[in-house]
Design a protein around this motif. Structure first.
Motif, PDB file in Angstrom:
ATOM      1  N   GLU A   1      23.255  50.493  22.842  1.00 39.26           N
ATOM      2  CA  GLU A   1      22.692  49.194  23.257  1.00 39.26           C
ATOM      3  C   GLU A   1      21.832  49.352  24.502  1.00 39.26           C
TER       4      GLU A   1
ATOM      5  N   ALA B   1      32.956  45.898  15.968  1.00 38.63           N
ATOM      6  CA  ALA B   1      33.435  45.642  14.596  1.00 38.63           C
ATOM      7  C   ALA B   1      34.757  46.375  14.358  1.00 38.63           C
TER       8      ALA B   1
ATOM      9  N   SER C   1      18.934  44.936  23.422  1.00 40.29           N
ATOM     10  CA  SER C   1      18.935  45.406  22.041  1.00 40.29           C
ATOM     11  C   SER C   1      20.379  45.728  21.655  1.00 40.29           C
ATOM     12  N   ALA C   2      20.918  44.952  20.709  1.00 43.47           N
ATOM     13  CA  ALA C   2      22.356  45.045  20.387  1.00 43.47           C
ATOM     14  C   ALA C   2      22.640  46.121  19.342  1.00 43.47           C
ATOM     15  N   SER C   3      23.839  46.667  19.412  1.00 37.12           N
ATOM     16  CA  SER C   3      24.304  47.625  18.404  1.00 37.12           C
ATOM     17  C   SER C   3      24.551  46.888  17.086  1.00 37.12           C
ATOM     18  N   ARG C   4      24.391  47.627  15.979  1.00 31.79           N
ATOM     19  CA  ARG C   4      24.712  47.025  14.671  1.00 31.79           C
ATOM     20  C   ARG C   4      26.210  46.817  14.520  1.00 31.79           C
ATOM     21  N   GLU C   5      26.971  47.485  15.394  1.00 27.65           N
ATOM     22  CA  GLU C   5      28.436  47.349  15.321  1.00 27.65           C
ATOM     23  C   GLU C   5      28.946  46.217  16.207  1.00 27.65           C
ATOM     24  N   ARG C   6      28.036  45.502  16.862  1.00 29.56           N
ATOM     25  CA  ARG C   6      28.465  44.378  17.706  1.00 29.56           C
ATOM     26  C   ARG C   6      28.776  43.173  16.805  1.00 29.56           C
ATOM     27  N   VAL C   7      29.905  42.521  17.074  1.00 26.91           N
ATOM     28  CA  VAL C   7      30.288  41.320  16.320  1.00 26.91           C
ATOM     29  C   VAL C   7      30.680  40.218  17.292  1.00 26.91           C
TER      30      VAL C   7
END
Ligand code: SAM
Length: 405
Positions: free
Chosen positions: A49, A98, A72-78
């Protein structure tokens, strides 16, 4: 680094910067580096990130910063699945990651700890089992809000946030938390048994739990009985027990696989060091094999004494470092968070055990102890990382060592 700030400009508390996160570290924070290469620990950020942070603490070798804006966020951020995260509850510090990515991150944290602390960059670190993400915890330690309700502490604070609907708590405890009130300050342990449905509470300080349902036992000596790997275990409130029977089953399985043939007793007794109520002695040690359980808590020792009836087991109520070691074929050691340390390793070496299974609940302590054991002549076969505390950074590591030729 933001465009407005020249590279290398002196940083002070309150300065804002743009940073890219490298990785998560033991303890749960994210690690980034400032323009000068200095380590910056950022809370609630994820690997990859880019974030804007504000520095909150400056030390000579590192700094701490809080995330102020996501760039810019990680794709694993929920979105954290538990609503109490937004209220400030600090009970689960990885809810923004996640659930299905948490275990891999824990493996990475342990690998890094072995590389840095143990100087074992090629250590065989493997991924082990994991408990259900939600509603599995059967032991929790809670604090009291100013309104006399139970909750968990805000991160890095003594404030308590009421947690009416905790994501990770077993439903038997959840219904208790929603029912009772508490008078006075302090902390309260709640425990339930999945096997029997028993429930109990223990106030550590001056807190008095009010409105307890009739089925709930109270006090340090109150007990619940839990089933793990076919053994029924008595667990007093003042004794340590794993976070859930699911967690205990996974640990028992990992310890039994690591111990393997060394459990047959041919090379000497099995030592269950830091043995608690006898979880491993009652499940992985075959009936008829001599076992010595060493444990410092009086409460846990009296539970172990009951739990090991009918087995060839001796319960030694003493600190492991003070125990007069006997020759052993296998030592299973499950110390508290700080690990075995030099004193624990010295006692362990006095057993001359050819096989050691070390259970660690801290990645750095696991690595530190691994280095001590390797320096003393053991080889690390592998270290298995279990996820027994979902939505938090907490790890459990089962390391298998054999004495080198
Ligand atoms: C992480 S728990 C593990 C207990 C048990 N193996 C289990 O899985 O349920 C650590 C245990 O070590 C005990 N303990 C802490 N310090 C100790 C010491 N110096 N010597 C012996 N036991 C200790 C604690 O009372 C606790 O029961």
């Amino acid at each position: 680094m933001s465009d407005a700030e020249p590279r290398g400009a002196s940083l002070t508390v309150g300065t804002r910067r743009e940073l890219t996160i490298e990785r998560l570290v033991a303890g749960g924070d994210a690690l980034a580096r400032d323009a000068d290469g200095r380590v910056v620990f950022v809370d609630a950020a994820l690997p990859g990130e880019t974030v804007e942070v504000e520095f909150v603490e400056m030390k000579r070798d590192f700094a701490r910063a809080r995330l102020v804006q996501m760039i810019s966020a990680s794709r694993e951020r929920v979105e954290p699945p538990c609503r109490h995260v937004a209220d400030g509850c600090g009970g689960c510090d990885w809810q923004h990651l996640a659930a299905n990515a948490q275990h891999d991150q824990k493996v990475a944290v342990v690998r890094e700890a072995f590389a840095r602390t143990a100087r074992m960059p090629d250590a065989p670190i493997v991924r082990g089992g994991a408990v259900a993400h939600d509603a599995s915890r059967t032991t929790v330690r809670m604090a009291v809000t100013s309104q006399g309700r139970l909750g968990f502490r805000r991160a890095a604070s003594h404030d308590v946030v009421e947690t009416e609907q905790c994501l990770v708590m077993h439903p038997l405890l959840q219904s208790l938390v929603s029912t009772v009130g508490v008078r006075g300050e302090g902390e309260v342990t709640l425990r339930c048994s999945v096997a029997t449905g028993e429930r109990a509470v223990w106030s550590h300080d001056k807190a008095r739990v009010l409105g307890l349902p009739d089925d709930v036992a109270a006090g340090a000596a109150a007990v619940v009985h839990e089933d793990v790997a076919g053994a029924r275990l008595r667990v007093s409130m003042a004794s340590f027990f794993q976070a859930s029977p699911q967690a205990a089953e996974l640990l028992v399985d990992a310890v039994a696989r690591a111990a393997g043939d060394a459990l047959d007793g041919r090379d000497g007794v099995v030592v269950d060091a830091y043995g608690g109520v006898g979880l491993f002695a009652a499940t992985v040690v075959p009936i008829g094999v001599q076992c010595v359980l060493v444990e410092s808590s009086e409460s846990a020792c009296s539970d172990a004494y009951e739990n090991l009836r009918g087995r060839s087991a001796t319960v030694m109520h003493t600190r492991f470092e003070h125990w007069r070691a006997v020759r052993a074929g296998l030592v299973i050691a499950d110390p508290a968070r700080s690990g075995l340390g030099k004193a624990g390793v010295t006692t362990l070496l006095d057993t001359a055990a050819p096989t050691v299974v070390l259970v660690s609940c801290d990645a750095v302590a696991a690595a530190r102890d691994a280095r001590l054991l390797v320096d003393a002549g053991y080889d690390l076969v592998n270290a298995e990382v279990l996820d027994l505390f979902p939505h938090t950074h907490h790890v459990e590591v089962v390391s298998h060592f054999v004495r080198g030729a």
